[in-house]
Design an enzyme around this catalytic site. Structure first.
Site, PDB file in Angstrom:
ATOM      1  N   GLY A  81       0.760  -1.243   0.000  1.00 23.93           N
ATOM      2  CA  GLY A  81       0.000   0.000   0.000  1.00 23.93           C
ATOM      3  C   GLY A  81       0.786   1.285   0.000  1.00 23.93           C
ATOM      4  N   TRP A  83       2.445   2.883  -2.430  1.00 24.49           N
ATOM      5  CA  TRP A  83       2.110   3.766  -3.551  1.00 24.49           C
ATOM      6  C   TRP A  83       0.691   4.296  -3.428  1.00 24.49           C
ATOM      7  CZ3 TRP A  83       4.357   2.702  -9.071  1.00 24.49           C
ATOM      8  CH2 TRP A  83       5.750   2.747  -9.004  1.00 24.49           C
ATOM      9  N   ASP A 104      -4.513  -6.019  -6.218  1.00 23.11           N
ATOM     10  CA  ASP A 104      -3.326  -6.841  -6.000  1.00 23.11           C
ATOM     11  C   ASP A 104      -3.782  -8.274  -5.744  1.00 23.11           C
ATOM     12  OD1 ASP A 104      -0.160  -6.093  -5.076  1.00 23.11           O
ATOM     13  OD2 ASP A 104      -0.903  -8.072  -4.544  1.00 23.11           O
ATOM     14  N   ASP A 120      -6.337 -10.590  -9.498  1.00 20.06           N
ATOM     15  CA  ASP A 120      -5.184 -10.902 -10.336  1.00 20.06           C
ATOM     16  C   ASP A 120      -5.309 -10.116 -11.628  1.00 20.06           C
ATOM     17  OD1 ASP A 120      -3.160 -11.957 -11.877  1.00 20.06           O
ATOM     18  OD2 ASP A 120      -3.666 -14.055 -11.481  1.00 20.06           O
ATOM     19  N   ASP A 144       3.544  -1.141  -9.826  1.00 21.42           N
ATOM     20  CA  ASP A 144       4.761  -1.638  -9.187  1.00 21.42           C
ATOM     21  C   ASP A 144       4.742  -3.162  -9.195  1.00 21.42           C
ATOM     22  OD1 ASP A 144       7.216  -1.021  -8.086  1.00 21.42           O
ATOM     23  OD2 ASP A 144       6.491  -1.071  -6.025  1.00 21.42           O
ATOM     24  N   LYS A 184       7.222  -0.613 -13.305  1.00 16.15           N
ATOM     25  CA  LYS A 184       8.527  -1.165 -12.949  1.00 16.15           C
ATOM     26  C   LYS A 184       9.055  -2.034 -14.087  1.00 16.15           C
ATOM     27  CE  LYS A 184       9.221  -2.815  -8.802  1.00 16.15           C
ATOM     28  NZ  LYS A 184       9.120  -3.720  -7.622  1.00 16.15           N
TER      29      LYS A 184
END
Length: 232
Positions: A81, A83, A104, A120, A144, A184
């Protein structure tokens, strides 16, 4: 010896060493030792952030001025959490001026102003699931997400770029004109196909390695700003 947080406090702390326990591998011991001696981990605990990753997003925002009050943001791979905390604070989501939709695979302790779901992002219905939660198009998509590391650099690179490509596809569907995308990747750069797609869809594309990313990590972020509206 080293300063605790690089903030000029002048306080010095001794490095903490961890003994290898019977049930803990050498790699796990090294990870724990690194966590205990990481100034960003200590700073996150003091300042109430879920993870050191919060400072990566803060730095990118301070350098590129990504967030504004009232924006709608999608956070992919949100747990634990960090971000989401930064984004919610800067768009003032808890005050009803902005919106954060986060997903997530793992559970996440609620963050004020964040609409979180265990989901997912690889599921075929994930994009529509997120769109249904948004009150319109998004101003930013931040990701991320990272696959579990295999230890094989080439394999890890391909897996993380695949997630970035998936996130970029979604961003192209949901972003409003002028929106931004952060994901990322790993050093060695973003794969040519993804980079070409981002340069086509955004005015500016760059790679960033925030100071909060560990120096010995191959972690890197691709930041695309100025989303161009699609033409028929």
């Amino acid at each position: 010896m080293s300063k605790e947080d690089g903030g000029g406090s002048g306080a010095r702390t001794l490095k903490t060493f961890v003994r290898t326990a019977r049930k803990r591998s050498h790699a796990s011991t090294l990870w724990l030792e690194r966590q205990l001696n990481d100034p960003y981990v200590a700073r996150a605990k003091r300042e109430g952030y879920r993870s050191r990753a919060a400072y990566k997003l803060m730095e990118m925002d301070e350098r590129c001025r990504l967030f504004k009050p009232g924006q709608r943001i999608v956070d992919l791979g949100a747990a634990p959490g960090g971000w989401s905390q930064v984004a919610a604070s800067r768009v003032k989501a808890a005050e009803g001026k902005g919106q954060i939709v986060a997903v997530d695979l793992l559970e996440m302790v609620p963050v004020p102003g964040v609409d979180f779901s265990v989901k997912d992002f690889n599921d075929p219905d994930a994009p529509d699931f997120i769109k249904a939660k948004l009150n319109g198009g998004a101003d930013g998509v931040i990701s991320d997400m990272a696959a579990n590391a295999t230890g094989h650099r080439a394999t890890d690179h391909l897996r993380i770029v695949a997630l970035a490509e998936l996130a970029a596809d979604f961003a192209a569907e949901i972003l409003k004109p002028g929106g931004f995308f952060v994901a990322k990747v790993l050093q060695g750069g973003t794969e040519g196909e993804l980079l070409a797609r981002l340069k086509r869809d955004f005015a500016t594309v760059r790679h960033l390695k925030p100071a909060a990313s560990r120096p010995d990590s191959a972690e890197l972020y691709v930041l695309a700003t100025g989303f161009r509206a699609k033409r028929d």
